[in-house]
Design an enzyme around this catalytic site. Sequence first.
Site, short mmCIF file in Angstrom:
data_model
loop_
_atom_site.label_atom_id
_atom_site.label_comp_id
_atom_site.label_asym_id
_atom_site.label_seq_id
_atom_site.Cartn_x
_atom_site.Cartn_y
_atom_site.Cartn_z
N ASP A 107 0.75 -1.38 0.06
CA ASP A 107 -0.05 -0.01 0.02
C ASP A 107 0.86 1.20 -0.06
O ASP A 107 2.07 1.22 0.15
CB ASP A 107 -0.72 -0.01 1.42
CG ASP A 107 -2.45 0.36 1.15
OD1 ASP A 107 -2.56 1.34 0.28
OD2 ASP A 107 -3.10 -0.17 1.60
N ASP A 150 -9.44 3.65 -4.08
CA ASP A 150 -10.35 2.72 -3.54
C ASP A 150 -11.68 2.48 -4.29
O ASP A 150 -12.41 3.48 -4.38
CB ASP A 150 -10.58 2.72 -2.15
CG ASP A 150 -9.17 2.16 -1.38
OD1 ASP A 150 -8.18 2.30 -1.97
OD2 ASP A 150 -9.44 1.96 -0.23
C1 GLA Z 1 -5.83 1.31 1.02
C2 GLA Z 1 -5.82 0.30 0.00
C3 GLA Z 1 -6.97 -0.70 0.36
C4 GLA Z 1 -6.84 -1.33 1.62
C5 GLA Z 1 -6.80 -0.70 2.63
C6 GLA Z 1 -6.28 -1.25 3.90
O1 GLA Z 1 -6.95 2.13 1.24
O2 GLA Z 1 -6.17 0.84 -1.21
O3 GLA Z 1 -7.15 -1.57 -0.78
O4 GLA Z 1 -5.84 -2.30 1.32
O5 GLA Z 1 -5.69 0.62 2.17
O6 GLA Z 1 -6.15 -0.04 4.90
#
Ligand code: GLA
Length: 392
Positions: free
Chosen positions: A148, A203
């Site tokens: 991430d 996301d």
């Molecule tokens: C980010 C990523 C997600 C997930 C969250 C976890 O937002 O893009 O897919 O892994 O972190 O905290």
Amino acid sequence: MKRLVLLLILCLPASILAQKFAGLAPTPPMGWNSWNTFGVNVDEKLIKEMADAMVSSGMQKAGYNYIVIDDGWEDMARDKQGNLIPDPKRFPNGMKAVGDYLHLKGFKFGIHNCAGTKTCSGFPGGRGHEFEDARAYASWGVDYLKYDWCNHGTANAEETYKTMRDGLYAAGRPVVFSLCEWGNNKPWLWAQDVGHLWRTTGDITDCYECQDVYALGWKYILKLQIGLEKYAGPDHWNDPDMLEVGMPKLSLAESRAHFSLWCILAAPLMAGNDVRKMSDEVRAILTNQEVIAIDQDPLGKQGYQFMEHPGKQIWVKELSDGKWAACFFNDSDEKVRVRVHWPHLSFLKGDYEVRDVWQAKNLGTTAKNFDGDIAPHDVILFKLSPVKPAAP
Ligand code: GLA
């Protein structure tokens, strides 16, 4: 002479010798990830139950073979030696025990961490610990790392992800490296030799067309993929984020359309629903072999948007053996009527057999127009196979 070559190799900086593990993702990876349904509420029992349900529901047989534990598996701090440690209550037997269970069940083991100092949920990140963390992952039997981008400060994305890639390579256990940098630094331009897949956007969330500061419904994520198709291929995939198929706020039509379009995009197929409780209809979407075959086609070409009119988007994907997939997507809130005069799809050469994939029905050839209705937010997904010349 031999000694000179050896000396030269030894003098090369480690980063030049390092590379990503090749050949691990000839087609887009498929699996299940804990984040979309469970957030940070992950533990050993849940992961084992999910693995069992992936087997009994037919998901594993359909090709979903990675189980990825997303954010939340770690303890709040590293140990005194700087090692990453799992939360002792949630994972009392350590991560190797989880990996062993997944391997025993025929799965590959995926885990999440972050290129910054902390993960997005505040657990220890990998910055400055890349090589030792990679050794820990290797010792636990990790096969897939999602990495991430929260709390990265002023770090340079390309350099940071390369460091983790080098760490994984040095640890010696082949690992699919999934860059989760949200497309901020256009990873499609530099990550081909760094990872096997890279997120192209922020996301996804559990809806068709909602949006907030952090996340978007799949209709908007889809739009952001336009033009990226040329950067994807075997071992280096664009990742428009995980599947929301079967999640509570999506209708069945929206789940079916989302799945179809992600397959046209040659997207990694990471289910995120609670597979212990999914309905038969959702299971039928996620395990449809003909649709999955479009995603997993060995030619490895990502599809693209061929045309857009209000209520009618056409997305197409070239497949092996001269075949094509064509997805007609009604993005409006009303039913639309479509008449397809096949020669208008200018990439087609000659006659094709037409198959409606979701209906599992052969419809004749492209010599005949197709007339039909598409429900709001739904799709018709066609497979077009060249008509074989009659035997002499
Ligand atoms: C980010 C990523 C997600 C997930 C969250 C976890 O937002 O893009 O897919 O892994 O972190 O905290």
